[in-house]
Design an enzyme around this catalytic site. Structure first.
Site, mmCIF file in Angstrom:
data_model
loop_
_atom_site.group_PDB
_atom_site.id
_atom_site.type_symbol
_atom_site.label_atom_id
_atom_site.label_comp_id
_atom_site.label_asym_id
_atom_site.label_seq_id
_atom_site.Cartn_x
_atom_site.Cartn_y
_atom_site.Cartn_z
ATOM 1 N N GLY A 9 0.815 -1.201 0.000
ATOM 2 C CA GLY A 9 0.000 0.000 0.000
ATOM 3 C C GLY A 9 0.851 1.254 0.000
ATOM 4 O O GLY A 9 1.999 1.260 -0.435
ATOM 5 N N GLY A 12 3.978 0.368 2.499
ATOM 6 C CA GLY A 12 4.745 -0.807 2.119
ATOM 7 C C GLY A 12 5.325 -0.714 0.721
ATOM 8 O O GLY A 12 6.487 -1.087 0.493
ATOM 9 N N ARG A 31 -2.582 -8.925 -2.102
ATOM 10 C CA ARG A 31 -3.735 -9.638 -2.655
ATOM 11 C C ARG A 31 -3.999 -9.294 -4.111
ATOM 12 O O ARG A 31 -4.518 -10.101 -4.867
ATOM 13 C CB ARG A 31 -4.985 -9.353 -1.817
ATOM 14 C CG ARG A 31 -4.965 -9.983 -0.434
ATOM 15 C CD ARG A 31 -6.239 -9.682 0.324
ATOM 16 N NE ARG A 31 -6.435 -8.253 0.533
ATOM 17 C CZ ARG A 31 -7.490 -7.712 1.130
ATOM 18 N NH1 ARG A 31 -8.465 -8.494 1.574
ATOM 19 N NH2 ARG A 31 -7.587 -6.409 1.290
ATOM 20 N N GLY A 123 4.881 8.370 6.446
ATOM 21 C CA GLY A 123 3.749 8.575 5.554
ATOM 22 C C GLY A 123 4.088 8.358 4.097
ATOM 23 O O GLY A 123 5.002 7.620 3.731
ATOM 24 N N LYS A 189 6.057 4.385 19.155
ATOM 25 C CA LYS A 189 5.276 4.913 18.028
ATOM 26 C C LYS A 189 3.889 5.348 18.484
ATOM 27 O O LYS A 189 3.346 6.355 18.002
ATOM 28 C CB LYS A 189 5.162 3.845 16.934
ATOM 29 C CG LYS A 189 4.309 4.256 15.715
ATOM 30 C CD LYS A 189 4.875 5.468 15.021
ATOM 31 C CE LYS A 189 4.359 5.623 13.594
ATOM 32 N NZ LYS A 189 2.923 5.588 13.403
ATOM 33 N N GLU A 196 1.480 13.666 18.237
ATOM 34 C CA GLU A 196 1.100 14.212 16.933
ATOM 35 C C GLU A 196 -0.326 14.748 16.966
ATOM 36 O O GLU A 196 -0.609 15.822 16.418
ATOM 37 C CB GLU A 196 1.236 13.111 15.886
ATOM 38 C CG GLU A 196 0.818 13.472 14.476
ATOM 39 C CD GLU A 196 0.842 12.246 13.589
ATOM 40 O OE1 GLU A 196 -0.232 11.832 13.127
ATOM 41 O OE2 GLU A 196 1.940 11.688 13.376
#
Length: 327
Positions: A9, A12, A31, A123, A189, A196
């Site tokens: 995505g 990744g 997938r 991001g 994180k 954030e």
């Protein structure tokens, strides 16, 4: 090095591209077969299934999972674990709850698998800027994967050294850090994302105050029609508020001063909630983070310009699209 990546995505996929650019071999699976084929054309080794991905990896195998947190991650981690051998390394780089990491690592330990949790921040800009990596798990596994982490991380770049840091060795300046045992990476994180929330909301509220400076409720001589995009740009230059979040705000405002494509509905990805819950468990006051979280809940009922600013920032740094009305 060779590494397997499950999930191609926004995060990744660009991580794979950055790794390949750094000379690493990536075996990839998702997938969508068309996406796998696309990455194969770019130089990755495409795998039509998780079984094929594991079969293409050399021992000790390294598989990195970048799929949505929760049940998708749980299922994929366990599926991979069933195919891997003692000494192999399994990484969850998504936004999992650190408590799930601890549980999974305990379940995989009898199999001889090494489990790492890697909180990943960067991001959609990570391909260019690099990723800040917060790592939990076995020291030897972290040491083995240092070439991977070093390639993904931004490196020292042009950021000046913190005074005194020259006598404090480590990898933090390079943009990756072994934070501690399993769960520590995602714990750090989690708190990062909680902070954030608070920083984003303070910026958003401030710009809402600026935008309403001309309201009829104020005395005529105290009304101002302020150039928000210019103010955001001004604050980027030498102000103590300068930050990447301010950079993204300035970008959003110069593109569309009214933020017309945003409704102001602001989602939360989970870490803010977990940070507040952890603060309660630790009896630590976290008023700002809690208020920012509750404001996101309220944003789904009524929308202010501040919430449009928040939504614009989330879109800019992570490509997060607002949910459709009624969803």
């Amino acid at each position: 090095m060779q590494i397997g990546m499950v999930g191609l995505g926004r995060m990744g996929g660009n991580m794979v591209r950055r790794l390949m650019k750094g000379g690493h071999t990536c075996v990839v699976h998702t997938r969508n077969s068309a996406t796998v084929a696309e990455f194969a054309k770019e130089g990755a080794v495409g795998a039509a299934s998780v079984e094929e991905l594991i079969g293409n990896l050399q021992a000790p195998r390294v598989a990195w999972v970048m799929v949505p947190a929760g049940d998708p991650t749980e299922q994929m981690v366990m599926k991979l674990a069933g195919l891997m051998q003692p000494g192999d390394i399994l990484i969850d780089g998504g936004n999992s709850n650190f408590k799930d990491d601890v549980r999974r690592a305990q379940a995989l330990q009898p199999k001889g698998l090494r489990y790492l949790d890697v909180g990943t921040s960067g991001g959609i800009w990570g391909l260019e800027r690099g990723y800040c990596l917060m790592i939990g798990g076995d020291k030897d596994a972290v040491r083995h994967l240092e070439p991977i982490f070093r390639t993904l991380a931004p490196g020292r770049g042009t950021i000046g050294r913190t005074p005194g840091r020259e006598t404090h060795p480590g990898t933090a300046e390079d943009g990756f850090l072994h934070c501690g045992p399993v769960g520590a990476g995602h714990f750090v994180k989690m708190v990062h994302n909680g902070i954030e929330y608070g920083m984003m909301h303070a910026l958003a509220e401030g710009f809402d105050v600026l935008r309403n400076a001309g309201t009829p409720a104020r005395p005529p001589e105290q009304r101002y029609d302020l150039p928000l995009a210019d103010i955001a740009e001004l604050w980027r230059r030498g102000s103590v508020l300068s930050s990447w979040l301010l950079d993204l705000t300035a970008s959003a405002l110069i593109e569309d001063p009214a933020l017309g494509k945003f409704t102001g509905a602001v989602e939360d990805s989970g870490e803010g909630r977990w940070t507040v819950m952890t603060a309660i468990e630790e009896a630590v006051p976290a008023e700002v983070i809690s208020a920012a979280l509750y404001a996101r809940f309220r944003s789904r009922q009524e929308h202010t310009f501040a919430e449009k600013i928040l939504s614009a920032m989330r879109y800019k740094f992570g490509g997060h699209v607002e949910p459709k009305a009624g969803v």
